[in-house]
Design an enzyme around this catalytic site. Structure first.
Site, mmCIF file in Angstrom:
data_model
loop_
_atom_site.group_PDB
_atom_site.id
_atom_site.type_symbol
_atom_site.label_atom_id
_atom_site.label_comp_id
_atom_site.label_asym_id
_atom_site.label_seq_id
_atom_site.Cartn_x
_atom_site.Cartn_y
_atom_site.Cartn_z
ATOM 1 N N GLU A 103 -24.880 35.016 31.922
ATOM 2 C CA GLU A 103 -25.854 34.908 30.832
ATOM 3 C C GLU A 103 -26.478 36.258 30.528
ATOM 4 O O GLU A 103 -26.556 37.128 31.395
ATOM 5 C CB GLU A 103 -26.969 33.932 31.236
ATOM 6 N N ASP A 107 -35.008 33.102 30.300
ATOM 7 C CA ASP A 107 -36.367 33.129 29.778
ATOM 8 C C ASP A 107 -37.105 31.942 30.391
ATOM 9 O O ASP A 107 -37.620 32.034 31.502
ATOM 10 C CB ASP A 107 -36.280 33.078 28.242
HETATM 11 P P1 IMP Z 1 -34.163 29.992 27.981
HETATM 12 O O1 IMP Z 1 -33.572 28.635 27.822
HETATM 13 O O2 IMP Z 1 -35.606 29.961 27.520
HETATM 14 O O3 IMP Z 1 -34.037 30.545 29.368
HETATM 15 O O4 IMP Z 1 -33.434 30.999 26.991
HETATM 16 C C1 IMP Z 1 -32.320 30.601 26.277
HETATM 17 C C2 IMP Z 1 -31.748 31.630 25.370
HETATM 18 O O5 IMP Z 1 -32.739 32.119 24.502
HETATM 19 C C3 IMP Z 1 -31.169 32.868 26.014
HETATM 20 O O6 IMP Z 1 -29.862 32.670 26.481
HETATM 21 C C4 IMP Z 1 -31.193 33.819 24.835
HETATM 22 O O7 IMP Z 1 -30.090 33.609 24.002
HETATM 23 C C5 IMP Z 1 -32.450 33.415 24.118
HETATM 24 N N1 IMP Z 1 -33.563 34.286 24.499
HETATM 25 C C6 IMP Z 1 -34.537 34.066 25.403
HETATM 26 N N2 IMP Z 1 -35.389 35.095 25.483
HETATM 27 C C7 IMP Z 1 -34.925 36.024 24.613
HETATM 28 C C8 IMP Z 1 -35.349 37.353 24.244
HETATM 29 O O8 IMP Z 1 -36.338 37.920 24.748
HETATM 30 N N3 IMP Z 1 -34.594 37.984 23.305
HETATM 31 C C9 IMP Z 1 -33.496 37.437 22.732
HETATM 32 N N4 IMP Z 1 -33.055 36.204 23.048
HETATM 33 C C10 IMP Z 1 -33.761 35.503 23.980
HETATM 34 MG MG MG Z 2 -28.019 33.366 25.250
#
Ligand code: IMP
Ligand code: MG
Length: 192
Positions: A103, A107
């Site tokens: 990945e 986040d």
């Molecule tokens: P999560 O499910 O919140 O852990 O994040 C899912 C997806 O959101 C990641 O795989 C990224 O594609 C996108 N994402 C999360 N944080 C960022 C960021 O700071 N910049 C760009 N994409 C992000």
């Molecule tokens: Mg992603």
């Protein structure tokens, strides 16, 4: 694309191209040792993982198969939706296989925890995670990441595969955007 091409849209560089290259090589060394003699399948999560997959795969000494999944948890903005949709599934049957999910970023962890549960239901021999960067202060679900490049502050970042509204993926470094680009404060944790 580089910092100069960003003009005033770039706030600052968080992780340089050199730092990324060195770290990916270091992680590849660990993976080589951990998976020696095994038959590894690395799974890139589209689209963000394209850069880290390309660099990691070439840095590995162990032979690997590569496959891709596309899931969506974000819209065009910078805030997590918590909703995961499979846009493209694996081509590979992973039953009995050693799988390493690659990945760009962790986040909230919602996407990966969902994805890992989904992959485990297919009876692989193992599922581990490798992420280029992680935001420890944004995590909402506990998630066991075997290989992580850098822990970063809870700010919205772009570059090295990471986008804002599909742009900036082709930056060779990871940085933050000037607030005027998206008109927010750059935090990704607020609930809608
Ligand atoms: P999560 O499910 O919140 O852990 O994040 C899912 C997806 O959101 C990641 O795989 C990224 O594609 C996108 N994402 C999360 N944080 C960022 C960021 O700071 N910049 C760009 N994409 C992000
Ligand atoms: Mg992603």
């Amino acid at each position: 694309m580089d910092a100069a091409d960003m003009g005033r849209d770039l706030e600052r560089v968080l992780i340089t191209e050199d730092e990324l290259r060195t770290k990916i090589k270091e992680i590849a060394g660990k993976i080589d040792a951990d998976y020696a003699g095994r038959d590894l399948l690395i799974v890139g999560v589209l689209k963000g993982a394209v850069m880290v997959m390309a660099d990691l795969a070439r840095a590995l000494r162990v032979p690997v198969e590569m496959d891709w999944m596309a899931v969506s948890s974000y819209g065009a903005g910078t805030k997590t939706s918590g909703v995961v949709r499979v846009l493209k599934d694996l081509d590979t049957d992973i039953a009995g296989r050693d799988v390493l999910v690659v990945e760009d970023i962790i986040d909230s962890g919602l996407t990966l925890s969902w994805l890992v549960r989904n992959l485990r239901s297919r009876n692989p021999a193992s599922v581990e995670i490798c992420a280029a960067v992680r935001k420890p202060d944004a995590i909402k679900v506990p998630i066991d990441v075997k290989y992580v490049g850098f822990d970063i502050p809870n700010e919205f970042v772009i570059g090295y595969g990471l986008d804002y509204a599909e742009r900036y993926r082709n930056l060779p470094f990871i940085g933050t955007l000037a607030p005027h680009v998206y008109g927010g404060d750059g935090k990704t944790t607020e609930k809608r």
